[in-house]
Scaffold this motif. Structure first.
Motif, PDB file in Angstrom:
ATOM      1  N   UNK A  25      69.555 -34.175  99.320  1.00  0.00           N
ATOM      2  CA  UNK A  25      70.558 -33.759  99.807  1.00  0.00           C
ATOM      3  C   UNK A  25      70.650 -31.327  99.741  1.00  0.00           C
ATOM      4  N   UNK A  26      70.070 -31.397  98.220  1.00  0.00           N
ATOM      5  CA  UNK A  26      70.649 -30.502  97.505  1.00  0.00           C
ATOM      6  C   UNK A  26      69.930 -28.977  98.469  1.00  0.00           C
ATOM      7  N   UNK A  27      68.658 -29.207  99.300  1.00  0.00           N
ATOM      8  CA  UNK A  27      68.444 -27.557  99.361  1.00  0.00           C
ATOM      9  C   UNK A  27      68.720 -27.799 100.660  1.00  0.00           C
ATOM     10  N   UNK A  28      69.375 -28.632 101.544  1.00  0.00           N
ATOM     11  CA  UNK A  28      70.565 -28.638 103.159  1.00  0.00           C
ATOM     12  C   UNK A  28      72.312 -28.208 101.921  1.00  0.00           C
ATOM     13  N   UNK A  29      72.605 -28.398 101.319  1.00  0.00           N
ATOM     14  CA  UNK A  29      73.454 -28.004 100.555  1.00  0.00           C
ATOM     15  C   UNK A  29      73.418 -26.418 100.345  1.00  0.00           C
ATOM     16  N   UNK A  30      72.441 -26.080 100.023  1.00  0.00           N
ATOM     17  CA  UNK A  30      72.883 -25.063  98.972  1.00  0.00           C
ATOM     18  C   UNK A  30      72.400 -24.140 100.088  1.00  0.00           C
ATOM     19  N   UNK A  31      73.667 -23.743 100.511  1.00  0.00           N
ATOM     20  CA  UNK A  31      73.360 -22.843 102.061  1.00  0.00           C
ATOM     21  C   UNK A  31      74.342 -20.938 101.945  1.00  0.00           C
ATOM     22  N   UNK A  32      74.524 -21.209 100.460  1.00  0.00           N
ATOM     23  CA  UNK A  32      75.604 -20.117 100.066  1.00  0.00           C
ATOM     24  C   UNK A  32      74.639 -18.518  99.907  1.00  0.00           C
ATOM     25  N   UNK A  33      74.957 -17.746  99.678  1.00  0.00           N
ATOM     26  CA  UNK A  33      73.873 -16.579  99.691  1.00  0.00           C
ATOM     27  C   UNK A  33      73.153 -16.384  98.024  1.00  0.00           C
ATOM     28  N   UNK A  34      72.143 -16.027  98.404  1.00  0.00           N
ATOM     29  CA  UNK A  34      71.922 -16.194  96.250  1.00  0.00           C
ATOM     30  C   UNK A  34      72.788 -15.657  95.397  1.00  0.00           C
ATOM     31  N   UNK A  35      73.845 -14.292  95.993  1.00  0.00           N
ATOM     32  CA  UNK A  35      74.508 -13.575  94.730  1.00  0.00           C
ATOM     33  C   UNK A  35      75.576 -14.504  94.799  1.00  0.00           C
ATOM     34  N   UNK A  36      76.354 -15.475  96.122  1.00  0.00           N
ATOM     35  CA  UNK A  36      76.713 -16.798  94.852  1.00  0.00           C
ATOM     36  C   UNK A  36      76.286 -17.631  94.326  1.00  0.00           C
ATOM     37  N   UNK A  37      74.832 -18.372  94.511  1.00  0.00           N
ATOM     38  CA  UNK A  37      74.376 -19.025  93.871  1.00  0.00           C
ATOM     39  C   UNK A  37      74.572 -18.636  92.610  1.00  0.00           C
ATOM     40  N   UNK A  38      73.713 -17.423  92.595  1.00  0.00           N
ATOM     41  CA  UNK A  38      73.377 -17.083  91.059  1.00  0.00           C
ATOM     42  C   UNK A  38      75.096 -17.074  90.231  1.00  0.00           C
ATOM     43  N   UNK A  39      75.633 -16.290  91.166  1.00  0.00           N
ATOM     44  CA  UNK A  39      77.733 -16.687  90.220  1.00  0.00           C
ATOM     45  C   UNK A  39      77.299 -17.728  89.647  1.00  0.00           C
ATOM     46  N   UNK A  40      77.150 -18.713  90.617  1.00  0.00           N
ATOM     47  CA  UNK A  40      77.389 -20.188  90.633  1.00  0.00           C
ATOM     48  C   UNK A  40      77.119 -20.855  88.675  1.00  0.00           C
ATOM     49  N   UNK A  41      75.445 -19.982  88.997  1.00  0.00           N
ATOM     50  CA  UNK A  41      74.266 -20.350  87.892  1.00  0.00           C
ATOM     51  C   UNK A  41      74.850 -20.269  87.501  1.00  0.00           C
ATOM     52  N   UNK A  42      75.263 -18.683  86.948  1.00  0.00           N
ATOM     53  CA  UNK A  42      76.127 -17.870  85.486  1.00  0.00           C
ATOM     54  C   UNK A  42      76.753 -18.467  85.046  1.00  0.00           C
ATOM     55  N   UNK A  43      78.018 -19.031  85.617  1.00  0.00           N
ATOM     56  CA  UNK A  43      79.247 -20.140  85.035  1.00  0.00           C
ATOM     57  C   UNK A  43      78.207 -20.851  84.787  1.00  0.00           C
ATOM     58  N   UNK A  44      77.754 -22.286  84.857  1.00  0.00           N
ATOM     59  CA  UNK A  44      77.481 -22.931  84.757  1.00  0.00           C
ATOM     60  C   UNK A  44      76.803 -23.144  83.655  1.00  0.00           C
ATOM     61  N   UNK A  45      76.234 -21.982  83.409  1.00  0.00           N
ATOM     62  CA  UNK A  45      75.418 -21.835  82.249  1.00  0.00           C
ATOM     63  C   UNK A  45      76.782 -21.531  80.744  1.00  0.00           C
ATOM     64  N   UNK A  46      77.086 -20.268  81.269  1.00  0.00           N
ATOM     65  CA  UNK A  46      78.165 -20.248  80.058  1.00  0.00           C
ATOM     66  C   UNK A  46      78.816 -21.625  79.667  1.00  0.00           C
ATOM     67  N   UNK A  47      79.249 -22.420  80.574  1.00  0.00           N
ATOM     68  CA  UNK A  47      79.920 -23.648  80.438  1.00  0.00           C
ATOM     69  C   UNK A  47      79.355 -24.656  78.983  1.00  0.00           C
ATOM     70  N   UNK A  48      77.944 -24.924  79.777  1.00  0.00           N
ATOM     71  CA  UNK A  48      76.953 -25.719  78.773  1.00  0.00           C
ATOM     72  C   UNK A  48      76.331 -24.993  77.302  1.00  0.00           C
ATOM     73  N   UNK A  49      76.281 -23.911  77.405  1.00  0.00           N
ATOM     74  CA  UNK A  49      76.002 -23.414  75.992  1.00  0.00           C
ATOM     75  C   UNK A  49      77.551 -24.000  75.188  1.00  0.00           C
ATOM     76  N   UNK A  50      78.405 -23.259  75.429  1.00  0.00           N
ATOM     77  CA  UNK A  50      79.777 -23.113  75.105  1.00  0.00           C
ATOM     78  C   UNK A  50      79.769 -24.677  75.049  1.00  0.00           C
TER      79      UNK A  50
END
Length: 351
Positions: A25-50
């Motif tokens: 379902x991921x393709x149908x779920x990721x309906x956020x704007x590219x900017x919101x998805x980018x922000x979400x991804x950055x937060x996840x990356x910081x969490x993963x590294x930390x």
């Protein structure tokens, strides 16, 4: 390596199905704007590294990780071992995100990722990308850091090349032939990789980088948007217990895979559940401020109190690095949480 005999109970079968349903379902779920998805991804990356570096003993908080990574381009060397490990993990993850489609699971690629992981670690320069030459059993330490006993005996330096060749060969064959569900193949690979402990140092961090690589290659495209490492850090005691319960049986005629596979699948479920909840809040227009990085929350709080502030004023209030602050401000503007007024030195911000 012997072919694992896996018999899953109904609870674990249900977990596999649930994770795969989210994947589909991921393709149908990721309906956020590219900017919101980018922000979400950055937060996840910081969490993963930390989280991944803290699991192994590093002490940097997510805010400190974010600040370090915002300066990494201009920094030529890192002062502490914690900073070196954070920078290396971030670079290894970036490499996986960029080239995972072309990075098959091979021993050369595993060594390449290990080299990237330890690129900034001064004390590890001799063995970056090279299998261990000394024993590295998992040991128990007393309160003063002295070794008091072996918890788990890893593969010997002599046996390591052969065992790694067998593990990589089995994993690729199992994935190509679909003899087991891919999530089970990844779980078996990770617990066996950590039992071998092929490198002198960095094995735990590398196992999590390799987990991300395999998940991405197998079509779990949502992985960069939610931190699996954060889930593992939050369940660190269970993580080590599950590893040891399975690893201590690996040399038996019938290894007990269930403790580790159960833990691994439950972590994947928590990862996708957390992402689904975030997406739901975003779609409902209720992007919770609790999901924002700490610095973003400080900016919003400051603007609530002062109504309009410049970058210089915000830097003074938050004590944050200006480069990091600019990134957070840009994200907040892009997502509509704050407004930018003026240009260049005359720029100021409001809610």
């Amino acid at each position: 390596m012997r072919e694992p005999k896996l018999i899953l109970g109904p609870d674990l079968v249900k977990l596999v199905a649930e994770i795969d349903e989210f994947k589909g379902r991921w393709e149908a779920l990721k309906t956020l704007s590219p900017d919101r998805l980018s922000a979400l991804r950055r937060v996840a990356t910081i969490e993963s590294v930390g989280s991944s570096t803290r699991i192994e003993g590093a002490k940097l908080s997510d805010i400190e990780v974010e600040d370090l990574l915002s300066r990494a381009i201009s920094v030529q060397s890192f002062k502490t071992r914690d900073e070196q490990e954070v920078a290396g993990y971030a670079e290894a993850m970036d490499l996986v995100f960029e080239v995972y489609t072309d990075m098959r699971l091979t021993e050369n690629h595993i060594r390449q990722l290990h080299q990237t992981l330890l690129r900034h670690s001064e004390k590890d320069s001799r063995h970056r990308g090279a299998y261990k030459t000394l024993p590295n059993n998992v040991v128990a330490l007393d309160a003063e850091g002295r070794e008091i006993g072996v918890i788990f005996e890893t593969a010997s330096p002599f046996d390591t090349p052969r065992e790694m060749e067998q593990l990589v060969s089995w994993t690729r064959k199992a994935l190509d032939e679909e003899s087991l569900h891919p999530l089970l193949v990844i779980a078996v690979f990770v617990v066996t990789f950590l039992a071998i402990h092929p490198f002198q140092d960095g094995n735990g961090r590398l196992s999590r980088v390799l987990t991300t690589l395999l998940l991405l290659r197998l079509g779990y495209a949502y992985v960069p948007y939610a931190s699996l490492e954060r889930v593992i850090e939050e369940n660190k005691d269970l993580y080590y217990k599950a590893l040891r319960r399975t690893q201590t049986t690996l040399k038996k005629d019938v290894p007990d895979w269930e403790p580790w596979i159960g833990f691994f699948l439950r972590c994947l479920k928590k990862q996708k559940d957390g992402l689904a909840a975030r997406l739901e809040r975003e779609r409902a227009g209720q992007g919770s401020e609790s999901e924002l990085p700490e610095l973003s929350l400080q900016v919003i709080k400051a603007l609530k109190a002062k109504e309009r502030l410049t970058i210089a004023q915000l830097a003074e209030i938050t004590g944050a690095n200006r480069n990091t602050l600019k990134v957070r401000l840009r994200e907040l503007v892009t997502t509509g949480r704050i407004r930018q007024h003026g240009r260049a030195r005359a720029t100021w911000y409001s809610l």
